[in-house]
Structures are given as structure tokens and as C-alpha cells.
Scaffold this active site. Structure first.
Site, PDB file in Angstrom:
ATOM      1  N   ALA A 154      33.128  44.330  45.907  1.00 28.10           N
ATOM      2  CA  ALA A 154      32.301  44.122  45.283  1.00 28.10           C
ATOM      3  C   ALA A 154      33.927  43.041  43.884  1.00 28.10           C
ATOM      4  CB  ALA A 154      32.198  44.934  43.949  1.00 28.10           C
ATOM      5  N   CYS A 155      33.139  42.987  43.171  1.00 29.32           N
ATOM      6  CA  CYS A 155      34.597  41.999  42.361  1.00 29.32           C
ATOM      7  C   CYS A 155      34.782  42.725  41.819  1.00 29.32           C
ATOM      8  CB  CYS A 155      34.031  40.450  41.090  1.00 29.32           C
ATOM      9  SG  CYS A 155      32.284  40.893  39.846  1.00 29.32           S
ATOM     10  N   PRO A 156      36.557  41.928  41.506  1.00 26.75           N
ATOM     11  CA  PRO A 156      36.624  41.304  41.313  1.00 26.75           C
ATOM     12  C   PRO A 156      37.735  41.664  42.899  1.00 26.75           C
ATOM     13  CG  PRO A 156      38.522  42.747  39.984  1.00 26.75           C
ATOM     14  CD  PRO A 156      36.385  43.451  40.536  1.00 26.75           C
TER      15      PRO A 156
END
Lengths: 363, 68
Positions: free
Chosen positions: B10-12
Site C-alpha cells: 500500500a502507499c507509500p
């Protein structure tokens, strides 16, 4: 790049800020607008998981946000069922996001709303969020991550939207087992249809723009990318404008609505929230949005936030206008230790699976 | 060709992994294998800000340093 342009983000931030501040006028508690943490806490109380009688109400804003994001994700092809990344760690980090928020009395969204209403404790909270995000960035730069998620069964991804729809039905029908505050913040609410509509719009916009009230600070410092921060700044401006028009600005630290002015625990509470949310990859609003896009890890995080809200009120952790709860500071410190341990120990360059003494074990 | 697989993160994290690869392989093209549209957008924004041309190849992004 259509929906990812900065202009769209600023439009969405303004719109969400305006809606949030209008919700204060339409019946929600002062400077609370659409506080995500507060509203999960109220939902937790309505379900009887805590018995603080003044904060029990099934807030339709939350269900609106979840369902608005779900509709947007389906319409634009962003729905992907996925999960399986450090579930228990996420659950506990979610609980500590809530415990930190309830030490301050607001999540990263309400920190801005309080500031927009002149509550200067919002500044302390923002400093706390930034401090927490900076510690999180340190861990991220040193190889921290919670591990990969895998694709999973589509119906598993539908669970959170279905649960949210169920909560909405309970909010409309209010069966006997649901608790409803008769006084206090839980009794202050806009009409259900307005709350729902506000939530739907916010959820839709937040899904399309990836708005995040912790990620904005993170990206600003981590990669000097101001895209998400644009939403935070615009949100503050939008809320401030509405408060100015409606005469709801009262500058000061003391005597602010549903707030206390203990700077140390306002700061440390939000530092915990900022750090835990950075490790989780998003603030409570963003977790709600991602859970609606099929991310069951975010669904678990929300369950953790609900458990955290229950603990906060059952164990006298949550603050009140008089100040921090009796055991709140201890819980915040435990949370900070836990979050730092997660950040330090869950790194790719530490190989936990290979035993140094056994030649036969490989990963 | 240097390949970075950021699927499932998942980001980041995808952005950090890409940034690290850019820093340890200056002026070299990179292939980033990515599955979510959010990660694609985030990595694209990073690459453009670092002076890379970005080609979307469906399952992956090809990042080529702009020649001065």
C-alpha cells in the site's frame, strides 16, 4: 491523470471542509462536523461496546462515507478485494489510532475543524500529527513495511460495505438494543438524511482524490509531494470560510467545545495517532475509504479502531473537557512504545524467518 | 533492466521502493511492476518530479531518465 490533478484535490478539499463545517450548523456537535474518530466512538457506544451515555449514536456520516466510496470504487474500477498483510498488527495500530485521538478528542480531521473554529489546541494537535508522521517517515526510510497484501475473494472485499449498510439500517430502524444518547455530544446530530448525504458526497470525493489527513503531511516531508497536502490546506480554508460566515469562530485555548487544553497529552495523543496512521498508510478517513475499495486489511483496522474506542471509554482512557482520562497517559505511552516497536522490528532487512543455529531452516 | 516489484504494497511503500531504486541506479531505466491504480499514479508523480519519462505498460511502468 484526470482525478489526480491538484486542482481537483483542492476543489474536493474545499468541498469537504465546507460540508464538515456546515454539519456543525446543521446539528452535529460544535467543531466536530465529521470527526471520523469521534463518530466511530459514537457508533461503538450505540452498539453498547462502551457505556459512556453521552457518546452513543449511529452516525450516518460514517456509513455514508463508506458507501459513497464503495459506489465510486465500483463506478471507476477501483474495487479490488485484497488483504492478509499483518492483520493483528493493523488491528492494534487501529486501536491505538483511536486511543491517541480520544486523548486529544478528535482525529486528524477534527484537529483541522477545531482550528477552523478558533480552537488553538488544534495547532498543538497538528504539531503532534507532524511529529508522529516524521517518526513514521524515519521508519519507512529505514525499510519498515507491514508486508504485501494478496488478492482475495471478491465477496470478502464486499464485507465492510455490507456491514456499513447494515449499520445504516440500524441507524434508520433503531431497534431496542441500540443505545442513543439523550444528552451530551451524542445527542447533538443533524437529521439522518442530511448526515447520510453529507457522508456520501465526502466518501465519493475522498475515494476519487485519495484524500488523507495524515498522508498529506507524510508526502510533503517524505517525497516533497504536495498533492495530498493540497486537500488538507483546502479543507481548512473551506471550514474556516463557513465558520466565518456563520459566526462560529472563537479564538483561544480554554473553554473550547468538546475539548481540553492539556498541551502535553494533546500533543502526545496526536503524535501517537500520526505515527500509527503513518505506519498503517492512512488516517481513519482513508482507512474507511480503502475498506470500501475491497481492502480487508483496512476493514480490520476499522475493527481495531472500534475496539480502541471501547477500551478508551471502558478503561477510563478517553479525555473529557476536564482533561485526560485517569489512565489515558499510560495508554498513550504504551501505544507509542508499541508503534515504535512495530516501526523498528517489521523491516525487510531483518530476517526473522531464518534461524542462525539451524542449517535446515530456510525461507 | 532493473525491475522493482511493488505489487501488494500500500502507499507509500511503492513510492519509497522506487525512490530507493532511482537513488542507487542513477540515470538507468527502471521497470516497476505495479497493480493498483493508486500506486501507479503515485509512482508516476514521483518519476515525473525526478525527471523520468513514464510509459504505462499495463502491468508495469517503464521509467526512463530524460536525457539532458
Amino acid at each position: 491523470m484526470t482525478f489526480f490533478s491538484k486542482g481537483r484535490m483542492i476543489f474536493a478539499g474545499l468541498a469537504v471542509g465546507i460540508i464538515a463545517a456546515l454539519m456543525n450548523v446543521l446539528g452535529n456537535p460544535a467543531n466536530m462536523g465529521v470527526c471520523i474518530a469521534c463518530f466511530y466512538r459514537d457508533i461503538t457506544g450505540a452498539l453498547g461496546f462502551h457505556r459512556a451515555a453521552v457518546v452513543q449514536y449511529l452516525r450516518p456520516e460514517i456509513m455514508g462515507i463508506a458507501l459513497g466510496a464503495f459506489i465510486a470504487a465500483l463506478l471507476f474500477g477501483d474495487f479490488r478485494a485484497r488483504g492478509g498483510s499483518a492483520s493483528l498488527v493493523r488491528f492494534l495500530l487501529g486501536a491505538f489510532v483511536m486511543i491517541g485521538s480520544l486523548a486529544f478528542l478528535g482525529c486528524p480531521v477534527r484537529a483541522l475543524l477545531r482550528l477552523a473554529g478558533g480552537d488553538l489546541n488544534g495547532i498543538t494537535a497538528l504539531l503532534g500529527i507532524v511529529a508522529g508522521a516524521l517518526v513514521g517517515i524515519y521508519f519507512l526510510k529505514n525499510g519498515f513495511n507491514l508486508g504485501r497484501a494478496e488478492k482475495t475473494y471478491t465477496p470478502a472485499g464486499w464485507l465492510m460495505p455490507v456491514i456499513m449498510f447494515g449499520l445504516l439500517l440500524l441507524a434508520i430502524g433503531v431497534p431496542k438494543f441500540i443505545f442513543v444518547s439523550e444528552s451530551g455530544p451524542g445527542a447533538a446530530h443533524a437529521p439522518i438524511i442530511i448526515s447520510l448525504l453529507a457522508g456520501l458526497i465526502i466518501g465519493f470525493l475522498a475515494q476519487r482524490t485519495r484524500m488523507c489527513f495524515v498522508g498529506g503531511w507524510r508526502d510533503l516531508f517524505l517525497v516533497k509531494d504536495s498533492y495530498l497536502f493540497g486537500g488538507i490546506a483546502a479543507f481548512l480554508v473551506g471550514a474556516f470560510l463557513i465558520n466565518a460566515i456563520t459566526g462560529n469562530i472563537n479564538f483561544g485555548f480554554e473553554g473550547q467545545p468538546v475539548a481540553h487544553a492539556n498541551h502535553l497529552w494533546n500533543f502526545l495523543g496526536m503524535a501517537l495517532t500520526g505515527l500509527a496512521a503513518t505506519l498503517l498508510g492512512g488516517c481513519p478517513l482513508r482507512q474507511t475509504i480503502m475498506a470500501s475499495e475491497g481492502d480487508i486489511d483496512s476493514g480490520i483496522t476499522i475493527m481495531g479502531m472500534i475496539a480502541g474506542a471501547a477500551c478508551s471509554h471502558n478503561f477510563m482512557l478517553a479525555s473529557s473537557p476536564e482533561g485526560p482520562g485517569e489512565f489515558g497517559p499510560v495508554a498513550v505511552i504504551i501505544g507509542l512504545i508499541f508503534a515504535c516497536a512495530v516501526g523498528l522490528l517489521m523491516k525487510e532487512n531483518i530476517n526473522w524467518t531464518v534461524s542462525k543455529t539451524s542449517k535446515n531452516i530456510s525461507h | 533492466m532493473i525491475e522493482i516489484d511493488v505489487r501488494g504494497f500500500a502507499c507509500p511503500i511503492p513510492v519509497i521502493k522506487t525512490k530507493k531504486a532511482m537513488e542507487s541506479n542513477p540515470d538507468k531505466p527502471l521497470t516497476v511492476i505495479v497493480e493498483s491504480s493508486v500506486s501507479k499514479e503515485n509512482v508516476t508523480r514521483l518519476a515525473k518530479s525526478k525527471g523520468y519519462a513514464v510509459k504505462d505498460q499495463g502491468e508495469s511502468l517503464l521509467l526512463e531518465p530524460n536525457t539532458p
